[in-house]
Motif scaffolding. Sequence first.
Motif, short mmCIF file in Angstrom:
data_model
loop_
_atom_site.label_atom_id
_atom_site.label_comp_id
_atom_site.label_asym_id
_atom_site.label_seq_id
_atom_site.Cartn_x
_atom_site.Cartn_y
_atom_site.Cartn_z
N ASN A 106 -16.70 -27.41 127.31
CA ASN A 106 -16.21 -26.37 128.22
C ASN A 106 -14.87 -25.81 127.76
O ASN A 106 -14.62 -24.61 127.85
CB ASN A 106 -16.09 -26.91 129.65
CG ASN A 106 -17.44 -27.10 130.29
OD1 ASN A 106 -18.43 -26.48 129.90
ND2 ASN A 106 -17.50 -27.97 131.28
N THR A 107 -14.01 -26.67 127.24
CA THR A 107 -12.73 -26.21 126.71
C THR A 107 -12.94 -25.29 125.51
O THR A 107 -12.28 -24.25 125.40
CB THR A 107 -11.85 -27.42 126.32
OG1 THR A 107 -11.65 -28.24 127.47
CG2 THR A 107 -10.51 -26.97 125.77
N VAL A 108 -13.86 -25.65 124.64
CA VAL A 108 -14.17 -24.81 123.48
C VAL A 108 -14.70 -23.46 123.95
O VAL A 108 -14.29 -22.41 123.43
CB VAL A 108 -15.18 -25.50 122.54
CG1 VAL A 108 -15.68 -24.55 121.48
CG2 VAL A 108 -14.56 -26.73 121.91
N GLU A 109 -15.60 -23.46 124.93
CA GLU A 109 -16.15 -22.21 125.45
C GLU A 109 -15.06 -21.33 126.08
O GLU A 109 -15.07 -20.11 125.93
CB GLU A 109 -17.26 -22.48 126.45
CG GLU A 109 -18.53 -22.93 125.77
CD GLU A 109 -19.69 -23.11 126.74
OE1 GLU A 109 -19.57 -22.70 127.92
OE2 GLU A 109 -20.71 -23.64 126.30
N GLN A 110 -14.12 -21.95 126.77
CA GLN A 110 -13.01 -21.18 127.34
C GLN A 110 -12.18 -20.53 126.24
O GLN A 110 -11.76 -19.38 126.37
CB GLN A 110 -12.14 -22.08 128.22
CG GLN A 110 -12.79 -22.47 129.51
CD GLN A 110 -11.99 -23.53 130.27
OE1 GLN A 110 -10.96 -24.00 129.80
NE2 GLN A 110 -12.48 -23.91 131.44
N GLN B 215 -25.32 -27.64 121.45
CA GLN B 215 -25.22 -27.11 122.80
C GLN B 215 -24.33 -25.86 122.83
O GLN B 215 -24.67 -24.86 123.48
CB GLN B 215 -24.69 -28.15 123.77
CG GLN B 215 -24.78 -27.63 125.19
CD GLN B 215 -23.92 -28.38 126.17
OE1 GLN B 215 -22.87 -28.88 125.82
NE2 GLN B 215 -24.36 -28.43 127.41
N LEU B 216 -23.22 -25.90 122.13
CA LEU B 216 -22.34 -24.73 122.07
C LEU B 216 -23.06 -23.54 121.44
O LEU B 216 -23.01 -22.42 121.97
CB LEU B 216 -21.07 -25.05 121.26
CG LEU B 216 -20.02 -25.88 121.95
CD1 LEU B 216 -18.96 -26.33 120.95
CD2 LEU B 216 -19.38 -25.10 123.09
N CYS B 217 -23.73 -23.77 120.34
CA CYS B 217 -24.45 -22.69 119.65
C CYS B 217 -25.57 -22.14 120.51
O CYS B 217 -25.71 -20.92 120.66
CB CYS B 217 -25.01 -23.19 118.32
SG CYS B 217 -23.75 -23.59 117.11
N PHE B 218 -26.37 -23.02 121.10
CA PHE B 218 -27.50 -22.58 121.92
C PHE B 218 -27.02 -21.81 123.14
O PHE B 218 -27.64 -20.82 123.54
CB PHE B 218 -28.35 -23.76 122.35
CG PHE B 218 -29.13 -24.42 121.24
CD1 PHE B 218 -29.36 -23.76 120.05
CD2 PHE B 218 -29.62 -25.69 121.39
CE1 PHE B 218 -30.08 -24.36 119.02
CE2 PHE B 218 -30.34 -26.30 120.38
CZ PHE B 218 -30.58 -25.64 119.19
N ARG C 181 -19.57 -40.75 129.52
CA ARG C 181 -19.41 -40.28 128.14
C ARG C 181 -19.93 -38.84 128.00
O ARG C 181 -19.28 -38.01 127.37
CB ARG C 181 -20.15 -41.21 127.20
CG ARG C 181 -19.86 -40.95 125.75
CD ARG C 181 -20.04 -42.20 124.92
NE ARG C 181 -19.77 -41.92 123.53
CZ ARG C 181 -18.58 -42.02 122.97
NH1 ARG C 181 -17.55 -42.42 123.68
NH2 ARG C 181 -18.41 -41.74 121.70
N ILE C 182 -21.06 -38.56 128.61
CA ILE C 182 -21.61 -37.20 128.59
C ILE C 182 -20.64 -36.24 129.28
O ILE C 182 -20.40 -35.14 128.80
CB ILE C 182 -22.99 -37.14 129.27
CG1 ILE C 182 -24.03 -37.92 128.46
CG2 ILE C 182 -23.45 -35.71 129.51
CD1 ILE C 182 -24.52 -37.23 127.23
N ALA C 183 -20.05 -36.67 130.39
CA ALA C 183 -19.10 -35.83 131.11
C ALA C 183 -17.89 -35.50 130.23
O ALA C 183 -17.42 -34.36 130.23
CB ALA C 183 -18.66 -36.52 132.40
N ARG C 184 -17.42 -36.47 129.48
CA ARG C 184 -16.28 -36.23 128.58
C ARG C 184 -16.68 -35.26 127.47
O ARG C 184 -15.90 -34.38 127.08
CB ARG C 184 -15.78 -37.54 128.00
CG ARG C 184 -15.09 -38.42 129.05
CD ARG C 184 -14.72 -39.78 128.54
NE ARG C 184 -13.70 -39.69 127.50
CZ ARG C 184 -13.41 -40.68 126.67
NH1 ARG C 184 -14.04 -41.84 126.77
NH2 ARG C 184 -12.48 -40.53 125.76
N MET C 185 -17.90 -35.40 126.96
CA MET C 185 -18.38 -34.49 125.92
C MET C 185 -18.48 -33.07 126.45
O MET C 185 -18.07 -32.10 125.78
CB MET C 185 -19.75 -34.95 125.40
CG MET C 185 -19.69 -36.22 124.58
SD MET C 185 -21.30 -37.00 124.28
CE MET C 185 -22.33 -35.67 123.74
#
Length: 106
Positions: A71-75, A17-20, A62-66
Amino acid sequence: MLDLEPTHEELSYMICQLCFHQVGKKLQGNILKTVEKLQEVLSNNLHDYYVNQMNQPKYSKRIARMMKINNTVEQCLYRDRVKADLMKVFEVFHVECSHPGIFLNA
């Protein structure tokens, strides 16, 4: 991330998801459409994994936590990209970045 203890499937989903997301933002057009289709396939596969393999039909928390982790990584990526842009403008290339390869081609 340690509290979540993601499975291999969840971790793969998060990384994809991050890569895409990054590729879709950068390249747009047909690439974005293709990336969205791939993301939909991955989402369906993750749903199937939760429901059929994990026998866990209620997995929204669980999806919300993922997604919070993603989102933190993207920031962080955005913050570092801004830093890299400033480094280019002021020709300050001696400053160390944690992962400069991501930002040199941005």
